[in-house]
Design a protein around this motif. Structure first.
Motif, PDB file in Angstrom:
ATOM      1  N   CYS A 191       4.711   4.573  -9.533  1.00 15.23           N
ATOM      2  CA  CYS A 191       4.077   3.663  -8.574  1.00 15.23           C
ATOM      3  C   CYS A 191       2.742   3.139  -9.112  1.00 15.23           C
ATOM      4  O   CYS A 191       1.732   3.842  -9.091  1.00 15.23           O
ATOM      5  CB  CYS A 191       3.870   4.390  -7.243  1.00 15.23           C
ATOM      6  N   LEU A 192       2.743   1.896  -9.601  1.00 17.24           N
ATOM      7  CA  LEU A 192       1.501   1.257 -10.007  1.00 17.24           C
ATOM      8  C   LEU A 192       0.695   0.898  -8.757  1.00 17.24           C
ATOM      9  O   LEU A 192       1.255   0.551  -7.720  1.00 17.24           O
ATOM     10  CB  LEU A 192       1.788  -0.002 -10.822  1.00 17.24           C
ATOM     11  N   PRO A 193      -0.639   0.950  -8.852  1.00 12.98           N
ATOM     12  CA  PRO A 193      -1.475   0.753  -7.664  1.00 12.98           C
ATOM     13  C   PRO A 193      -1.653  -0.712  -7.289  1.00 12.98           C
ATOM     14  O   PRO A 193      -1.225  -1.621  -8.003  1.00 12.98           O
ATOM     15  CB  PRO A 193      -2.815   1.353  -8.103  1.00 12.98           C
ATOM     16  N   ALA A 194      -2.331  -0.906  -6.162  1.00 13.09           N
ATOM     17  CA  ALA A 194      -2.749  -2.245  -5.757  1.00 13.09           C
ATOM     18  C   ALA A 194      -3.889  -2.694  -6.664  1.00 13.09           C
ATOM     19  O   ALA A 194      -4.598  -1.879  -7.267  1.00 13.09           O
ATOM     20  CB  ALA A 194      -3.217  -2.227  -4.302  1.00 13.09           C
ATOM     21  N   VAL A 243       3.810  -9.312  -0.856  1.00 10.96           N
ATOM     22  CA  VAL A 243       4.646  -9.242  -2.056  1.00 10.96           C
ATOM     23  C   VAL A 243       4.490  -7.887  -2.740  1.00 10.96           C
ATOM     24  O   VAL A 243       3.375  -7.412  -2.922  1.00 10.96           O
ATOM     25  CB  VAL A 243       4.270 -10.357  -3.048  1.00 10.96           C
ATOM     26  N   PRO A 244       5.598  -7.247  -3.119  1.00  6.51           N
ATOM     27  CA  PRO A 244       5.515  -5.970  -3.839  1.00  6.51           C
ATOM     28  C   PRO A 244       5.005  -6.149  -5.270  1.00  6.51           C
ATOM     29  O   PRO A 244       5.775  -6.312  -6.214  1.00  6.51           O
ATOM     30  CB  PRO A 244       6.956  -5.455  -3.823  1.00  6.51           C
ATOM     31  N   VAL A 245       3.686  -6.155  -5.420  1.00  2.24           N
ATOM     32  CA  VAL A 245       3.047  -6.332  -6.723  1.00  2.24           C
ATOM     33  C   VAL A 245       2.144  -5.139  -6.985  1.00  2.24           C
ATOM     34  O   VAL A 245       1.300  -4.792  -6.155  1.00  2.24           O
ATOM     35  CB  VAL A 245       2.198  -7.625  -6.760  1.00  2.24           C
ATOM     36  N   GLY A 246       2.318  -4.507  -8.141  1.00  2.00           N
ATOM     37  CA  GLY A 246       1.433  -3.430  -8.560  1.00  2.00           C
ATOM     38  C   GLY A 246       0.865  -3.770  -9.924  1.00  2.00           C
ATOM     39  O   GLY A 246       1.567  -4.340 -10.760  1.00  2.00           O
ATOM     40  N   VAL A 247      -0.389  -3.437 -10.164  1.00  2.00           N
ATOM     41  CA  VAL A 247      -0.990  -3.730 -11.471  1.00  2.00           C
ATOM     42  C   VAL A 247      -2.160  -2.779 -11.716  1.00  2.00           C
ATOM     43  O   VAL A 247      -2.914  -2.461 -10.804  1.00  2.00           O
ATOM     44  CB  VAL A 247      -1.444  -5.209 -11.568  1.00  2.00           C
ATOM     45  N   TYR A 248      -2.256  -2.322 -12.964  1.00  2.00           N
ATOM     46  CA  TYR A 248      -3.339  -1.415 -13.328  1.00  2.00           C
ATOM     47  C   TYR A 248      -3.786  -1.699 -14.752  1.00  2.00           C
ATOM     48  O   TYR A 248      -2.963  -1.808 -15.668  1.00  2.00           O
ATOM     49  CB  TYR A 248      -2.895   0.043 -13.221  1.00  2.00           C
ATOM     50  N   ALA A 249      -5.098  -1.834 -14.924  1.00  2.00           N
ATOM     51  CA  ALA A 249      -5.673  -2.056 -16.256  1.00  2.00           C
ATOM     52  C   ALA A 249      -6.688  -0.961 -16.548  1.00  2.00           C
ATOM     53  O   ALA A 249      -7.381  -0.478 -15.640  1.00  2.00           O
ATOM     54  CB  ALA A 249      -6.342  -3.427 -16.322  1.00  2.00           C
ATOM     55  N   LEU A 257      -8.274  -3.452 -23.803  1.00  2.00           N
ATOM     56  CA  LEU A 257      -7.845  -3.494 -22.411  1.00  2.00           C
ATOM     57  C   LEU A 257      -6.324  -3.425 -22.350  1.00  2.00           C
ATOM     58  O   LEU A 257      -5.631  -4.250 -22.956  1.00  2.00           O
ATOM     59  CB  LEU A 257      -8.345  -4.781 -21.757  1.00  2.00           C
ATOM     60  N   VAL A 258      -5.802  -2.429 -21.643  1.00  2.00           N
ATOM     61  CA  VAL A 258      -4.355  -2.257 -21.487  1.00  2.00           C
ATOM     62  C   VAL A 258      -4.006  -2.583 -20.035  1.00  2.00           C
ATOM     63  O   VAL A 258      -4.528  -1.965 -19.110  1.00  2.00           O
ATOM     64  CB  VAL A 258      -3.930  -0.806 -21.809  1.00  2.00           C
ATOM     65  N   VAL A 259      -3.137  -3.566 -19.858  1.00  2.00           N
ATOM     66  CA  VAL A 259      -2.770  -4.001 -18.506  1.00  2.00           C
ATOM     67  C   VAL A 259      -1.271  -3.795 -18.304  1.00  2.00           C
ATOM     68  O   VAL A 259      -0.459  -4.220 -19.136  1.00  2.00           O
ATOM     69  CB  VAL A 259      -3.098  -5.489 -18.277  1.00  2.00           C
ATOM     70  N   GLU A 260      -0.906  -3.142 -17.216  1.00  2.00           N
ATOM     71  CA  GLU A 260       0.495  -2.923 -16.867  1.00  2.00           C
ATOM     72  C   GLU A 260       0.715  -3.405 -15.446  1.00  2.00           C
ATOM     73  O   GLU A 260      -0.120  -3.176 -14.571  1.00  2.00           O
ATOM     74  CB  GLU A 260       0.857  -1.453 -16.989  1.00  2.00           C
ATOM     75  N   ALA A 261       1.841  -4.089 -15.210  1.00  2.00           N
ATOM     76  CA  ALA A 261       2.084  -4.648 -13.879  1.00  2.00           C
ATOM     77  C   ALA A 261       3.562  -4.659 -13.550  1.00  2.00           C
ATOM     78  O   ALA A 261       4.429  -4.520 -14.427  1.00  2.00           O
ATOM     79  CB  ALA A 261       1.522  -6.066 -13.802  1.00  2.00           C
ATOM     80  N   VAL A 262       3.850  -4.830 -12.248  1.00  2.00           N
ATOM     81  CA  VAL A 262       5.229  -4.854 -11.772  1.00  2.00           C
ATOM     82  C   VAL A 262       5.342  -5.804 -10.592  1.00  2.00           C
ATOM     83  O   VAL A 262       4.416  -5.926  -9.785  1.00  2.00           O
ATOM     84  CB  VAL A 262       5.695  -3.434 -11.359  1.00  2.00           C
ATOM     85  N   ILE A 263       6.456  -6.510 -10.524  1.00  2.00           N
ATOM     86  CA  ILE A 263       6.856  -7.246  -9.329  1.00  2.00           C
ATOM     87  C   ILE A 263       8.218  -6.690  -8.929  1.00  2.00           C
ATOM     88  O   ILE A 263       9.110  -6.564  -9.767  1.00  2.00           O
ATOM     89  CB  ILE A 263       6.966  -8.762  -9.583  1.00  2.00           C
ATOM     90  N   GLY A 264       8.375  -6.335  -7.657  1.00  2.00           N
ATOM     91  CA  GLY A 264       9.617  -5.706  -7.229  1.00  2.00           C
ATOM     92  C   GLY A 264      10.260  -6.402  -6.052  1.00  2.00           C
ATOM     93  O   GLY A 264       9.597  -7.081  -5.260  1.00  2.00           O
ATOM     94  N   SER A 265      11.547  -6.249  -5.936  1.00  2.00           N
ATOM     95  CA  SER A 265      12.259  -6.742  -4.757  1.00  2.00           C
ATOM     96  C   SER A 265      11.979  -5.807  -3.588  1.00  2.00           C
ATOM     97  O   SER A 265      11.639  -4.637  -3.778  1.00  2.00           O
ATOM     98  CB  SER A 265      13.762  -6.829  -5.034  1.00  2.00           C
ATOM     99  N   LEU A 266      12.136  -6.311  -2.389  1.00  2.00           N
ATOM    100  CA  LEU A 266      11.789  -5.522  -1.211  1.00  2.00           C
ATOM    101  C   LEU A 266      12.602  -4.245  -1.088  1.00  2.00           C
ATOM    102  O   LEU A 266      12.128  -3.238  -0.566  1.00  2.00           O
ATOM    103  CB  LEU A 266      11.968  -6.367   0.054  1.00  2.00           C
ATOM    104  N   ASP A 267      13.851  -4.285  -1.579  1.00  2.00           N
ATOM    105  CA  ASP A 267      14.701  -3.100  -1.476  1.00  2.00           C
ATOM    106  C   ASP A 267      14.533  -2.145  -2.649  1.00  2.00           C
ATOM    107  O   ASP A 267      15.161  -1.085  -2.697  1.00  2.00           O
ATOM    108  CB  ASP A 267      16.172  -3.508  -1.336  1.00  2.00           C
ATOM    109  N   GLY A 268      13.679  -2.524  -3.602  1.00  2.00           N
ATOM    110  CA  GLY A 268      13.410  -1.657  -4.742  1.00  2.00           C
ATOM    111  C   GLY A 268      14.480  -1.658  -5.818  1.00  2.00           C
ATOM    112  O   GLY A 268      14.342  -0.975  -6.834  1.00  2.00           O
ATOM    113  N   LYS A 269      15.548  -2.438  -5.613  1.00  2.00           N
ATOM    114  CA  LYS A 269      16.640  -2.429  -6.591  1.00  2.00           C
ATOM    115  C   LYS A 269      16.245  -3.088  -7.898  1.00  2.00           C
ATOM    116  O   LYS A 269      16.796  -2.767  -8.955  1.00  2.00           O
ATOM    117  CB  LYS A 269      17.866  -3.115  -5.988  1.00  2.00           C
TER     118      LYS A 269
END
Length: 312
Positions: A191-194, A243-249, A257-269
């Motif tokens: 779980c990447l943070p807000a 929107v299910p968006v998580g990102v952490y730098a 600087l290392v940046v990691e992020a995610v965009i997810g569908s609402l059902d998590g699939k």
């Protein structure tokens, strides 16, 4: 130098902790100045029975404070950086970002302790679509239910509404003295943070140079570079609470600087996740570039399926 500083704050215990923290820092730095708090109720504080995603984005917890600042009723406002929109109203500036405390999410589950141990169909409370999507990706069998309210309210509802677990930010729990309630710190690989989670943001009037100078000692360069990349990512994908968006730098041992992020569908699939490494001085460009990559890999399709358009 002015004789009094008025800090605007929401009335929740966490918001008051944050405002008092900044007030105490100012009092120690400037012992001859009077620092007081002005409590202000925001729209997000008033509407507690509706999921955040259905009533608006990040401005829910900041607008009324910003109006007070523009009216000169307060000199500055202290926010959780994760609650702040990426675009600020004309006349206001993000003048200081404090050192990040802890970026992780926490599971609070007195009986089952961890995500892995939760039984099939377990009732898990969170108001965050970001958390919901990422948790469902690893545990699609869980029953994720909406949970609103401040930290104290959510902890109370854990028992009263018979949740098997709830998910909260580690920083908020620890700041309020509830660190012992944490049964699992959820790994970032799950779980990447807000954006900006764990950091405090101090907002001022853009033309108030004296206050800006007085706040300089609270400003943390590493956290600022990291969250600049995170906020640039969010600005590009136009994602807020809806929107299910998580990102952490973070800054690595080579000062990159290392940046990691995610965009997810609402059902998590579907989770579209990627990362980039670059120079700290290019933080904003790095965040934007990572957003473009993830959008092209499928993030755009997810956004469009939610009725949002991030074409630019």
């Amino acid at each position: 130098m002015r004789q009094k500083i008025t800090i605007g704050t929401r009335s929740s215990k966490l918001a008051l902790w944050q405002a008092e923290y900044v007030a105490d820092c100012l009092r120690k730095q400037y012992p001859d100045i009077q620092v007081e708090l002005l409590r202000i109720t925001t729209k997000g504080d008033k509407i507690l029975d509706v999921p955040l995603a259905k009533i608006g984005g990040k401005g829910l917890f900041t607008k009324e404070l910003e109006v007070a600042m523009l009216n000169s009723d307060i000199d500055l406002a202290v926010h959780s950086l994760k609650d702040m929109p990426t675009a600020l109203p004309k006349g206001l500036s993000l003048s200081a970002i404090t050192k990040r405390f802890d970026f992780n999410d926490a599971l609070v589950s007195p009986v089952y302790k961890t995500l892995e141990n939760l039984p099939k169909g377990a009732k898990v409370g969170t108001s965050s679509l970001r958390r919901k999507a990422q948790i469902l990706n690893v545990r699609p069998d869980l029953n994720i239910c909406n949970l609103r309210g401040n930290v104290n309210t959510r902890l109370r509802k854990l028992e009263e509404e018979h949740f098997d677990a709830i998910v909260l930010a580690v920083a908020g729990l620890k700041r309020l003295g509830f660190g012992d309630k944490i049964t699992q710190i959820i790994p970032a690989k799950i779980c990447l943070p807000a954006v900006g989670q764990g950091a405090l943001a101090i907002e001022t009037r853009s033309d108030d140079d004296e206050i800006k100078q007085m706040l300089a000692f609270l400003h943390d360069d590493k956290t600022t570079d990291a969250t600049t990349a995170e906020r640039a990512f969010l600005a590009r994908v136009e994602g807020g609470c809806q929107v299910p968006v998580g990102v952490y730098a973070q800054i690595d041992e080579d000062d990159k600087l290392v940046v990691e992020a995610v965009i997810g569908s609402l059902d998590g699939k579907t989770l579209i996740r990627d990362s980039l490494i670059g120079k700290r001085e290019n933080a904003s460009q790095l965040g934007t570039k990572l957003a473009e990559i993830i959008l092209q890999k499928g993030g755009l399709a997810i956004m469009q399926s939610l009725g949002l358009c991030c074409e630019k």
